[in-house]
Motif scaffolding. Structure first.
Motif, PDB file in Angstrom:
ATOM      1  N   TRP A  65       0.822  -1.211   0.000  1.00 25.37           N
ATOM      2  CA  TRP A  65       0.000   0.000   0.000  1.00 25.37           C
ATOM      3  C   TRP A  65       0.850   1.252   0.000  1.00 25.37           C
ATOM      4  O   TRP A  65       0.575   2.216  -0.706  1.00 25.37           O
ATOM      5  CB  TRP A  65      -0.938  -0.021   1.207  1.00 25.37           C
ATOM      6  N   GLU A  66       1.910   1.243   0.816  1.00 27.81           N
ATOM      7  CA  GLU A  66       2.744   2.443   0.944  1.00 27.81           C
ATOM      8  C   GLU A  66       3.351   2.823  -0.412  1.00 27.81           C
ATOM      9  O   GLU A  66       3.367   3.996  -0.801  1.00 27.81           O
ATOM     10  CB  GLU A  66       3.835   2.202   2.000  1.00 27.81           C
ATOM     11  N   PRO A 124     -11.138   2.442   9.516  1.00 28.33           N
ATOM     12  CA  PRO A 124      -9.893   1.727   9.198  1.00 28.33           C
ATOM     13  C   PRO A 124      -9.613   1.740   7.699  1.00 28.33           C
ATOM     14  O   PRO A 124     -10.538   1.737   6.882  1.00 28.33           O
ATOM     15  CB  PRO A 124     -10.202   0.302   9.673  1.00 28.33           C
ATOM     16  N   GLY A 125      -8.343   1.748   7.335  1.00 29.46           N
ATOM     17  CA  GLY A 125      -7.976   1.770   5.912  1.00 29.46           C
ATOM     18  C   GLY A 125      -8.543   3.010   5.247  1.00 29.46           C
ATOM     19  O   GLY A 125      -9.081   2.960   4.145  1.00 29.46           O
ATOM     20  N   ASP A 132      -4.682   4.276   8.967  1.00 31.63           N
ATOM     21  CA  ASP A 132      -4.154   3.615   7.768  1.00 31.63           C
ATOM     22  C   ASP A 132      -2.744   3.128   8.033  1.00 31.63           C
ATOM     23  O   ASP A 132      -1.976   3.758   8.774  1.00 31.63           O
ATOM     24  CB  ASP A 132      -4.174   4.544   6.552  1.00 31.63           C
ATOM     25  N   ILE A 133      -2.409   2.021   7.380  1.00 33.84           N
ATOM     26  CA  ILE A 133      -1.090   1.406   7.561  1.00 33.84           C
ATOM     27  C   ILE A 133      -0.022   2.151   6.753  1.00 33.84           C
ATOM     28  O   ILE A 133       1.173   2.015   7.021  1.00 33.84           O
ATOM     29  CB  ILE A 133      -1.163  -0.080   7.162  1.00 33.84           C
ATOM     30  N   SER A 134      -0.456   2.955   5.796  1.00 33.34           N
ATOM     31  CA  SER A 134       0.495   3.670   4.933  1.00 33.34           C
ATOM     32  C   SER A 134       0.823   5.044   5.506  1.00 33.34           C
ATOM     33  O   SER A 134      -0.054   5.908   5.598  1.00 33.34           O
ATOM     34  CB  SER A 134      -0.107   3.836   3.527  1.00 33.34           C
ATOM     35  N   GLU A 178      -1.424   6.646  11.882  1.00 36.84           N
ATOM     36  CA  GLU A 178      -0.759   5.571  11.136  1.00 36.84           C
ATOM     37  C   GLU A 178      -0.744   4.335  12.021  1.00 36.84           C
ATOM     38  O   GLU A 178      -0.296   4.407  13.183  1.00 36.84           O
ATOM     39  CB  GLU A 178       0.675   6.008  10.811  1.00 36.84           C
ATOM     40  N   GLY A 179      -1.236   3.220  11.522  1.00 31.18           N
ATOM     41  CA  GLY A 179      -1.229   2.009  12.329  1.00 31.18           C
ATOM     42  C   GLY A 179      -1.837   0.841  11.587  1.00 31.18           C
ATOM     43  O   GLY A 179      -2.474   1.000  10.542  1.00 31.18           O
ATOM     44  N   ASP A 180      -1.620  -0.330  12.161  1.00 29.17           N
ATOM     45  CA  ASP A 180      -2.106  -1.585  11.585  1.00 29.17           C
ATOM     46  C   ASP A 180      -3.350  -2.011  12.361  1.00 29.17           C
ATOM     47  O   ASP A 180      -3.291  -2.179  13.585  1.00 29.17           O
ATOM     48  CB  ASP A 180      -0.985  -2.632  11.718  1.00 29.17           C
ATOM     49  N   LEU A 213      -3.220  -2.859  17.139  1.00 28.99           N
ATOM     50  CA  LEU A 213      -3.521  -1.546  17.716  1.00 28.99           C
ATOM     51  C   LEU A 213      -3.262  -1.545  19.213  1.00 28.99           C
ATOM     52  O   LEU A 213      -3.244  -2.598  19.857  1.00 28.99           O
ATOM     53  CB  LEU A 213      -4.981  -1.176  17.403  1.00 28.99           C
ATOM     54  N   CYS A 215     -11.748  -1.600   3.267  1.00 28.64           N
ATOM     55  CA  CYS A 215     -10.647  -2.160   4.058  1.00 28.64           C
ATOM     56  C   CYS A 215     -10.815  -3.679   4.078  1.00 28.64           C
ATOM     57  O   CYS A 215      -9.862  -4.418   3.796  1.00 28.64           O
ATOM     58  CB  CYS A 215     -10.648  -1.585   5.470  1.00 28.64           C
TER      59      CYS A 215
END
Ligand code: SAM
Length: 199
Positions: free
Chosen positions: A5-6, A42-43, A66-68, A88-90, A94, A110
């Protein structure tokens, strides 16, 4: 495949980003009272849905996750419309203090983005983050397939209504479900909105 994603956000290659909030969310917010309280998205990508919720529900604390890092940084550059923030997080890692701390959860693209093997973990994450009685509000992309993109090719991953029933039936009561009349171009008739309440 969109699994990195990043890299997609860094390269500015985000075919899923339509530059506006999800039409089924906007349709809902025009017709109904918005969710209130502490709301997780999320996402969230660039945060279009986050801002739509924050604008419709001015007293609410809307958190886009978001993970990115690039997505989160770009979302933070957008003009604020309410009490929204971006983190920013997964979703699957969490902080413990987030457990049970959300009144509502807005899902859009997501669930279809994660590997189907992570769906048990997804349900566990939603269940763990929402307080009892909290709202899980989602637009599910049931059928993202066409001639060029088939099941197993990678995100977006489709899901059946029966699988959703089985996955969410244990910890959630379904309050409503419908096919949105407004969708992004190409997704018409392929989505289902569900509103669940956590037991
Ligand atoms: C298909 S995109 C949708 C983005 C946004 N909802 C939109 O419609 O524009 C999926 C998003 O989920 C994020 N994502 C994927 N896995 C994640 C995870 N484990 N935790 C948090 N975000 C995640 C990606 O970085 C990406 O922004």
């Amino acid at each position: 495949m969109h699994s990195d994603w990043e890299q997609h956000y860094r390269e500015g290659h985000m075919p899923w980003d339509k530059g506006q909030a999800a039409p089924p969310l906007l349709e809902y917010l025009e017709r109904h009272e918005p969710p209130v309280g502490r709301i997780l998205v999320p996402g969230c990508g660039l945060g279009h849905d986050v801002r739509a919720l924050a604008q419709a529900s001015p007293g609410s604390e809307v958190i886009g996750l978001d993970i990115s890092p690039t997505a989160v940084s770009k979302a933070k550059e957008m003009a604020a419309v309410g009490r929204e923030t971006y983190v920013e997080g997964d979703l699957f890692a969490l902080p413990e203090e987030w457990s049970g701390s959300f009144d509502a959860f807005w899902e859009h693209t997501c669930f279809c983005a994660i590997d189907p093997g992570m769906r048990d973990a997804y349900v566990a994450a939603v269940t763990g983050l929402l307080r009892p009685g909290g709202i899980f509000f989602a637009v599910f992309y049931l059928d993202p397939y066409d001639d060029e993109h088939q099941a197993g090719d990678g995100p977006p991953h489709g899901v059946t209504a029966e699988e959703l029933d089985a996955r969410f039936g244990r910890d959630f009561v379904i309050e409503d479900r419908w096919t949105p009349t407004r969708s992004y171009a190409g997704r018409e008739g392929c989505e289902e909105v569900r509103r669940y309440r956590r037991k």
